[in-house]
Design an enzyme around this catalytic site. Structure first.
Site: not given
Length: 277
Positions: A173, A269
């Site tokens: 990511h 996150c």
């Protein structure tokens, strides 16, 4: 529009780690980690992050759901800019049940939910990072989110979206290796990107405002930081990186998140800003 964090406190979405654990493998960090995450320590680490963030931000929470161990990573719920949200379309089957849960939460909070094609993978603020200083969106693709996501986000939010191709599977990511900061600063790990993307980053960000992290800092998820009112909440960072950040006007705040690294996540996150502009 300049980033003005002093104007109002950030509002951040979190999800308690009631059901957190490594139960499958969908990224390299999870390999050999099934059943290895210590839930009691994960709770302690999550609570420490929650406590620190609450000093400078307003926190809100979504109820964790049994059987969804990665729901704790709320950055992947979607991308929020002002009162509009694009809810994620997960590439991996294991996380797809989260979509409807997050969609219902955003609906109850009266966000405008933008339409999104079912066949375009997009993993929210994990792969789409708002740069409010320049009013653009940095978009990662290559592992989880589709390259098509950038053009769709441009139409929805009426601002430029910059594609960056990720090439290292450890940094699956964008938010694991790239962190836009206030004042036009940027912290990132260059080897995570292909040559063209590195050129784009260099062309758009003056060298004096680019903080290139080492592999050691990248592997500690230093780039997976939460920027709130000049403070950078992060799992870990070398003395050298901390010094660079302080010289740039930021205050690093280290809060260990070792258990979440086993699942491929860290401070960023575990949070989703609901106040990006």
């Amino acid at each position: 529009m300049e980033c003005d964090r002093a104007a109002r406190r950030d509002r951040i979405l979190m999800c308690a780690p009631d059901n957190f654990g490594v139960e499958y493998v969908i990224n390299p960090w999870m390999e050999n980690q099934i059943g290895e995450a210590r839930r009691s320590l994960a709770w302690e680490q999550w609570m420490n992050l929650r406590r620190l963030l609450s000093l400078t931000a307003d926190l809100t929470f979504i109820t964790p759901v049994t059987g969804l161990p990665d729901m704790v990573f709320t950055a992947n719920a979607g991308l929020v800019i002002e009162d509009t949200v694009v809810v994620s379309r997960f590439r991996t089957e294991e996380r797809r049940p989260e979509e409807e849960i997050f969609r219902d939460w955003f609906d109850r909070q009266r966000f405008t939910i933008a339409p999104w094609p079912a066949d375009v993978a997009f993993e929210g603020a994990g792969d789409a990072l708002v740069d409010c200083e320049r009013r653009l969106i940095w978009c990662g693709h290559g592992w989880r989110s589709s390259a098509r996501a950038a053009e769709l986000l441009e139409r929805i939010f009426a601002r430029e979206a910059i594609r960056l191709r990720l090439v290292d599977p450890r940094f699956y990511h964008l938010d694991t290796c790239f962190c836009p900061l206030a004042g036009g600063w940027l912290m990132y790990y260059p080897p995570a990107f292909d040559a063209h993307s590195r050129e784009v980053i260099a062309a758009m960000t003056p060298e004096r405002k680019r903080i290139e992290v080492s592999e050691t800092d990248a592997m500690s998820f230093a780039c997976n930081s939460v920027d709130v009112d000049g403070r950078l909440y992060m799992n870990d960072a070398s003395d050298e990186l901390q010094s660079q950040l302080r010289d740039a006007g930021f205050a690093p705040v280290l809060t260990p998140l070792s258990e979440f690294l086993k699942a491929g996540g860290s401070a960023k996150c575990l949070t989703l800003k609901l106040t990006d502009k």
